[in-house]
Design an enzyme around this catalytic site. Structure first.
Site, PDB file in Angstrom:
ATOM      1  N   VAL A   1       0.848  -1.209   0.000  1.00  9.69           N
ATOM      2  CA  VAL A   1       0.000   0.000   0.000  1.00  9.69           C
ATOM      3  C   VAL A   1       0.879   1.253   0.000  1.00  9.69           C
ATOM      4  O   VAL A   1       0.378   2.366   0.088  1.00  9.69           O
ATOM      5  CB  VAL A   1      -0.933   0.004   1.240  1.00  9.69           C
ATOM      6  CG1 VAL A   1      -1.878  -1.195   1.206  1.00  9.69           C
ATOM      7  CG2 VAL A   1      -0.147   0.000   2.546  1.00  9.69           C
TER       8      VAL A   1
ATOM      9  N   HIS B   1      -4.489  -4.171  -2.360  1.00  9.77           N
ATOM     10  CA  HIS B   1      -4.861  -3.905  -0.960  1.00  9.77           C
ATOM     11  C   HIS B   1      -5.061  -2.423  -0.698  1.00  9.77           C
ATOM     12  O   HIS B   1      -5.132  -1.999   0.462  1.00  9.77           O
ATOM     13  CB  HIS B   1      -3.801  -4.465  -0.004  1.00  9.77           C
ATOM     14  CG  HIS B   1      -3.767  -5.966   0.023  1.00  9.77           C
ATOM     15  ND1 HIS B   1      -2.674  -6.679   0.461  1.00  9.77           N
ATOM     16  CD2 HIS B   1      -4.675  -6.882  -0.357  1.00  9.77           C
ATOM     17  CE1 HIS B   1      -2.930  -7.979   0.380  1.00  9.77           C
ATOM     18  NE2 HIS B   1      -4.134  -8.132  -0.123  1.00  9.77           N
TER      19      HIS B   1
ATOM     20  N   GLY C   1       9.069 -11.105  -3.200  1.00 14.24           N
ATOM     21  CA  GLY C   1       9.052 -10.491  -1.868  1.00 14.24           C
ATOM     22  C   GLY C   1       7.757 -10.636  -1.122  1.00 14.24           C
ATOM     23  O   GLY C   1       7.298  -9.687  -0.474  1.00 14.24           O
TER      24      GLY C   1
END
Ligand code: BV8
Ligand code: ZN
Length: 248
Positions: free
Chosen positions: A105, A121, A189
């Site tokens: 985010v 998100h 990641g």
């Protein structure tokens, strides 16, 4: 399944244009100085993200949840994209059909120049009024502890998806469509524990995509991968782009 760690072989796959989808998580921003959620040096004091990033926590202790987001916004405001973000911009530039799905985010992919980007998100730089639902971009770092809506006075919240909340339907459809049509999917990641994001990789695999993981450590996805590269994304991804370029 046995997976290869042959970067050249993966680069070879991309010599012919493919539908490329990338899914990233907090690990891609780690080298920009932003702590990950679950790794060592975890996110904040003794709280787990699952304790704070929920509507229940916000209803119970909005000041505490906002304190966490104020802290993260201040940290992220000082962060700059790292070589992993820039490598993904370069990969997008050379891939006619490219979609970047991020769980992050922090906005660093957009800041680096990624365009075909879905922030599944949401964004820490947007706020949403809990009363009139107005969504605005809010980049000020000196917000009051409990920010209020300028038009109706309602309590504002970060415009992100919390645990137990549904993802934005449009983004969810776009992300799952991209995953299911991918020919090559890179997963970078992420600990691959959060759903439904982690499932995008499995849907891609099931639909026949070649799956490659770039992560500091193995994850529950590793065993499904055709390629697995363990190390820092800020080193692995530029090396991958370099091997692509060397094949031009
Ligand atoms: C939902 C926004 C349903 C907020 C976040 C099965 C199906 C569906 C749902 C569930 C399910 N099982 C459980 C659930 C519920 C829940 C869930 O997934 N729980 C988990 C904990 C088990 N899912 C949900 O609630 C989702 N909603 O399903 O709704 C629904 C449907 C209809 C109607 C109502 C409800 C919503 C999930 C979204 C939660 N929001 N964030 C904010 O950020 O403030 S999730 C949060 O975790 C972040 O977004 C983060 O990105 C995400 C995932 O974490 P990672 O990115 O992977 O980060 P992490 O630290 O875990 O890992 C980092 C990795 O990087 C590590 O592996 C590390 O080794 C590596 N690394 C570190 N440094 C580097 C590196 N790699 C390379 N280089 C480096 N330098
Ligand atoms: Zn309002």
């Amino acid at each position: 399944m046995p997976h290869s760690s042959d970067l050249q072989a993966l680069a070879g796959l991309l010599q012919i244009p493919q539908r490329v989808v990338v899914l990233t998580g907090a690990g891609v921003s780690h080298e920009s100085g932003i702590p990950t959620f679950r790794g060592s040096g975890g996110l904040w004091r003794h709280y787990r993200p699952e304790d704070l990033a929920t509507p229940q926590a916000f209803a119970r202790e909005p000041e505490l949840v906002w304190e966490w987001y104020h802290w993260r916004r201040t940290l992220i405001a000082q962060a700059r994209p790292n070589p992993a973000h820039h490598a993904l911009v370069a990969l997008e530039a050379r891939s006619p059909d490219f979609t970047l799905l991020t769980q992050n985010v922090d906005g660093l992919h957009a800041l680096a120049g990624s365009r075909r980007l879905i922030e599944i998100h949401g964004s820490i730089w947007e706020v949403r009024c809990t009363v009139c639902q107005a969504v605005t971009v809010e980049r000020r770092l000196d917000l009051p502890p409990l920010p209020r809506c300028p038009s109706c006075g309602g309590l504002l919240r970060p415009n992100v998806v919390w645990f137990g909340e549904a993802l934005d339907a449009e983004r969810l459809v776009a992300a799952s469509e991209a995953a299911q049509h991918a020919q090559v999917m890179l997963v970078v990641g992420t600990s691959a524990v959060v759903q439904p994001a982690a499932s995008f990789a499995l849907w891609a695999k099931r639909a026949g995509a070649c799956l490659a993981e770039f992560n500091l450590e193995p994850t529950p996805l590793t065993r499904h991968c055709d390629f697995a590269f363990h190390g820092q994304a800020g080193e692995l991804l530029p090396a991958f782009l370099a091997s692509l370029a060397s094949r031009l």
